[in-house]
Design a protein around this motif. Sequence first.
Motif, PDB file in Angstrom:
ATOM      1  N   LEU A  99       2.881  -6.117   4.698  1.00 41.08           N
ATOM      2  CA  LEU A  99       2.929  -4.659   4.762  1.00 41.08           C
ATOM      3  C   LEU A  99       4.231  -4.123   4.192  1.00 41.08           C
ATOM      4  N   VAL A 100       5.319  -4.828   4.414  1.00 37.83           N
ATOM      5  CA  VAL A 100       6.587  -4.417   3.814  1.00 37.83           C
ATOM      6  C   VAL A 100       6.460  -4.444   2.293  1.00 37.83           C
ATOM      7  N   ARG A 101       5.880  -5.511   1.756  1.00 38.01           N
ATOM      8  CA  ARG A 101       5.702  -5.598   0.302  1.00 38.01           C
ATOM      9  C   ARG A 101       4.833  -4.451  -0.213  1.00 38.01           C
ATOM     10  N   HIS A 102       3.744  -4.193   0.490  1.00 35.69           N
ATOM     11  CA  HIS A 102       2.808  -3.138   0.088  1.00 35.69           C
ATOM     12  C   HIS A 102       3.501  -1.776   0.051  1.00 35.69           C
ATOM     13  N   HIS A 103       4.193  -1.434   1.125  1.00 36.24           N
ATOM     14  CA  HIS A 103       4.800  -0.101   1.198  1.00 36.24           C
ATOM     15  C   HIS A 103       6.018   0.025   0.291  1.00 36.24           C
ATOM     16  N   ALA A 104       6.704  -1.074   0.041  1.00 37.16           N
ATOM     17  CA  ALA A 104       7.794  -1.029  -0.935  1.00 37.16           C
ATOM     18  C   ALA A 104       7.242  -0.730  -2.326  1.00 37.16           C
ATOM     19  N   ALA A 105       6.128  -1.373  -2.670  1.00 41.56           N
ATOM     20  CA  ALA A 105       5.507  -1.122  -3.975  1.00 41.56           C
ATOM     21  C   ALA A 105       5.028   0.317  -4.085  1.00 41.56           C
ATOM     22  N   ARG A 106       4.376   0.811  -3.026  1.00 43.36           N
ATOM     23  CA  ARG A 106       3.918   2.205  -3.046  1.00 43.36           C
ATOM     24  C   ARG A 106       5.091   3.166  -3.181  1.00 43.36           C
ATOM     25  N   ALA A 107       6.172   2.882  -2.449  1.00 41.58           N
ATOM     26  CA  ALA A 107       7.341   3.766  -2.516  1.00 41.58           C
ATOM     27  C   ALA A 107       7.899   3.820  -3.929  1.00 41.58           C
ATOM     28  N   LEU A 108       7.944   2.689  -4.603  1.00 42.96           N
ATOM     29  CA  LEU A 108       8.444   2.673  -5.981  1.00 42.96           C
ATOM     30  C   LEU A 108       7.599   3.555  -6.888  1.00 42.96           C
ATOM     31  N   LEU A 109       6.286   3.493  -6.721  1.00 41.07           N
ATOM     32  CA  LEU A 109       5.421   4.335  -7.546  1.00 41.07           C
ATOM     33  C   LEU A 109       5.571   5.804  -7.183  1.00 41.07           C
ATOM     34  N   VAL A 110       5.627   6.097  -5.892  1.00 35.40           N
ATOM     35  CA  VAL A 110       5.745   7.494  -5.450  1.00 35.40           C
ATOM     36  C   VAL A 110       7.017   8.130  -6.001  1.00 35.40           C
ATOM     37  N   ILE A 111       8.149   7.448  -5.885  1.00 35.03           N
ATOM     38  CA  ILE A 111       9.400   8.085  -6.302  1.00 35.03           C
ATOM     39  C   ILE A 111       9.531   8.148  -7.825  1.00 35.03           C
TER      40      ILE A 111
ATOM     41  N   ASP B 107      -7.644   0.512  -3.540  1.00 35.64           N
ATOM     42  CA  ASP B 107      -8.186  -0.253  -4.661  1.00 35.64           C
ATOM     43  C   ASP B 107      -7.664  -1.690  -4.558  1.00 35.64           C
ATOM     44  N   PRO B 108      -8.530  -2.666  -4.282  1.00 30.95           N
ATOM     45  CA  PRO B 108      -8.054  -4.046  -4.088  1.00 30.95           C
ATOM     46  C   PRO B 108      -7.493  -4.679  -5.356  1.00 30.95           C
ATOM     47  N   GLN B 109      -7.797  -4.083  -6.503  1.00 30.50           N
ATOM     48  CA  GLN B 109      -7.292  -4.625  -7.768  1.00 30.50           C
ATOM     49  C   GLN B 109      -5.998  -3.953  -8.218  1.00 30.50           C
ATOM     50  N   HIS B 110      -5.598  -2.916  -7.505  1.00 29.45           N
ATOM     51  CA  HIS B 110      -4.343  -2.248  -7.860  1.00 29.45           C
ATOM     52  C   HIS B 110      -3.175  -3.176  -7.510  1.00 29.45           C
ATOM     53  N   PRO B 111      -2.101  -3.147  -8.296  1.00 33.77           N
ATOM     54  CA  PRO B 111      -0.981  -4.048  -8.000  1.00 33.77           C
ATOM     55  C   PRO B 111      -0.352  -3.848  -6.627  1.00 33.77           C
ATOM     56  N   ILE B 112      -0.429  -2.631  -6.033  1.00 31.03           N
ATOM     57  CA  ILE B 112       0.138  -2.472  -4.698  1.00 31.03           C
ATOM     58  C   ILE B 112      -0.683  -3.220  -3.654  1.00 31.03           C
ATOM     59  N   SER B 113      -1.943  -3.517  -3.969  1.00 30.40           N
ATOM     60  CA  SER B 113      -2.754  -4.361  -3.092  1.00 30.40           C
ATOM     61  C   SER B 113      -2.494  -5.836  -3.393  1.00 30.40           C
ATOM     62  N   ARG B 114      -2.432  -6.169  -4.680  1.00 30.23           N
ATOM     63  CA  ARG B 114      -2.272  -7.582  -5.055  1.00 30.23           C
ATOM     64  C   ARG B 114      -0.880  -8.116  -4.744  1.00 30.23           C
TER      65      ARG B 114
ATOM     66  N   ASP C  78       1.216 -17.183  -4.778  1.00 28.53           N
ATOM     67  CA  ASP C  78       2.484 -16.868  -5.451  1.00 28.53           C
ATOM     68  C   ASP C  78       2.270 -16.267  -6.839  1.00 28.53           C
ATOM     69  N   GLY C  79       1.323 -16.801  -7.575  1.00 27.39           N
ATOM     70  CA  GLY C  79       1.085 -16.303  -8.917  1.00 27.39           C
ATOM     71  C   GLY C  79       0.553 -14.890  -8.930  1.00 27.39           C
ATOM     72  N   THR C  80      -0.393 -14.600  -8.050  1.00 25.24           N
ATOM     73  CA  THR C  80      -0.963 -13.251  -7.958  1.00 25.24           C
ATOM     74  C   THR C  80       0.100 -12.255  -7.531  1.00 25.24           C
ATOM     75  N   HIS C  81       0.911 -12.658  -6.536  1.00 25.76           N
ATOM     76  CA  HIS C  81       2.000 -11.796  -6.052  1.00 25.76           C
ATOM     77  C   HIS C  81       2.995 -11.501  -7.170  1.00 25.76           C
ATOM     78  N   ALA C  82       3.415 -12.540  -7.872  1.00 24.16           N
ATOM     79  CA  ALA C  82       4.409 -12.358  -8.935  1.00 24.16           C
ATOM     80  C   ALA C  82       3.871 -11.483 -10.062  1.00 24.16           C
ATOM     81  N   ALA C  83       2.601 -11.663 -10.418  1.00 20.93           N
ATOM     82  CA  ALA C  83       2.006 -10.861 -11.488  1.00 20.93           C
ATOM     83  C   ALA C  83       1.920  -9.397 -11.078  1.00 20.93           C
ATOM     84  N   ALA C  84       1.569  -9.137  -9.816  1.00 26.33           N
ATOM     85  CA  ALA C  84       1.480  -7.754  -9.333  1.00 26.33           C
ATOM     86  C   ALA C  84       2.854  -7.100  -9.332  1.00 26.33           C
TER      87      ALA C  84
END
Length: 202
Positions: free
Chosen positions: A147-159, A168-175, A181-187
């Motif tokens: 959840l920390v990773r998810h909300h950090a990613a969302r915050a970056l996009l918002v600001i 959207d499960p395919q959006h990078p904030i979900s992935r 490790d590979g999916t996380h790093a790519a997102a």
Amino acid sequence: MATQEYERFQTSFLDDDSGAERDGLDTEALAALSGDERKSAESQLLRKLPDVRGILGLGVLRSLRAVPELTKIFERERPLLSYKLIAAAAALWRVAPDLRYLDAVVDTLENAASSERRTEAALTLWEFHAPAAVPPLVRAMDDEDVLVRHHAARALLVIHGIPNGPGDPQHPISRVMSPDDGTHAAAKDEILRMIAGRPLAP
């Protein structure tokens, strides 16, 4: 006769049985108040301190009257990396931005033992449209808690003013939450490409 917004404010911020802290405060109603109703709401929220709802509400109102009390709460909670610290920092930032408030939320994001506190810090950094918020949010996309990773990613996009496609499960904030490790790093890399070179949203 009180407006509907004033009644909604009272239920949300002042009613201890409303469940608002769990379900979300009606900040829209509070922000819409004007004149005597706004002054009355400010006075009631000041009396409610140090309750978190009082802190958050006074931040919505950008209350100059609240600054001395909010500063006391901020200083008292600073070593604790608490939810009240996060709320007070955000409220004070709304009134008079100062990097020490941002630093306190970043400190919580990076050092709080509780993943819940780190999540709250990432959520709150949405409000800090400052360049100094970006590097810690980038680092937080590698937090051990999904959840920390998810909300950090969302915050970056918002600001950076980028729509973030919640749900959207395919959006990078979900992935970016993926245990792979590979999916996380790519997102993460995709999010960094999305914000690269973009100015912060106002």
